[in-house]
Motif scaffolding. Sequence first.
Motif, short mmCIF file in Angstrom:
data_model
loop_
_atom_site.label_atom_id
_atom_site.label_comp_id
_atom_site.label_asym_id
_atom_site.label_seq_id
_atom_site.Cartn_x
_atom_site.Cartn_y
_atom_site.Cartn_z
N MET A 1 0.83 -1.21 0.00
CA MET A 1 0.00 0.00 0.00
C MET A 1 0.87 1.26 0.00
O MET A 1 0.61 2.22 -0.75
N ARG A 2 1.90 1.26 0.83
CA ARG A 2 2.79 2.42 0.90
C ARG A 2 3.52 2.63 -0.44
O ARG A 2 3.70 3.77 -0.88
N ALA A 3 3.90 1.53 -1.09
CA ALA A 3 4.57 1.65 -2.39
C ALA A 3 3.62 2.25 -3.43
O ALA A 3 4.03 3.08 -4.25
N ALA A 4 2.36 1.83 -3.40
CA ALA A 4 1.39 2.37 -4.36
C ALA A 4 1.17 3.86 -4.14
O ALA A 4 1.13 4.65 -5.10
N VAL A 5 1.00 4.27 -2.88
CA VAL A 5 0.81 5.69 -2.59
C VAL A 5 2.02 6.49 -3.05
O VAL A 5 1.88 7.55 -3.68
#
Length: 236
Positions: free
Chosen positions: A118-122
């Motif tokens: 999720m953090r990578a996508a954001v």
Amino acid sequence: MFGHDLADVYELVYRSRGKDWAAEAAEIGTLIRERLPAADSLLDVACGTGAHLEAFDGLFGHTEGLELSAAMLERATGRLPGVPLHQGDMRAFDLGRRFDAVVCLFTAIGYLRTLEDMRAAVATMARHLRPGGLLVVEPWWFPERFLDGYVAGDLASDEHRTVARISHSTREGRTTRMEVRFVIGEAGGIREFTEVDLLTLFTCEEYLAAFADAGCPAEYLRPEWTARGLFVARRG
């Protein structure tokens, strides 16, 4: 990844459940223009069949879409022949340009399985924003708001077929397991298929931290049209 069976009935089923992609896009367009009046370019991440993107294309001067599922992207391409569409993973893509706004809607970010994903996508979406640009993300349920054992049933029809959809959702730790069965009746007979969706129950605080660490401090809003709320972040 969503296949051709789901892509074939996707909009019919969700429209019968009250989803109005054009109205949602208009609401988001207004939200963006209130905060960034000169916004003229938009990227729709996880654009699906292009239903939101079709409406956004009438609201912004330049739009593009990103989608992982080849079946969904095929539908979007047929609908939007003049819009650049890309097949890619929201965690790691590079389109070589930046946008005034990036959106990721209909809880698509919830399909990521880990906090790191999720953090990578954001962070990847934030990198595609111009300075001062806006990132709008519709999350999946927060852990405290998810209803374990939830069952839903719907019936949708058009001139060619009738589709029944029934779903059962359970919680396994931080994961939602949603089993969805479809039965389609049409002139050639009756067919059915089952989808099992796994979505992660990230907390509001985890989302906010991901936005902040990506250089896009966010606020969490509760507009009437989405029960799950909406994050709106601005790139510094």
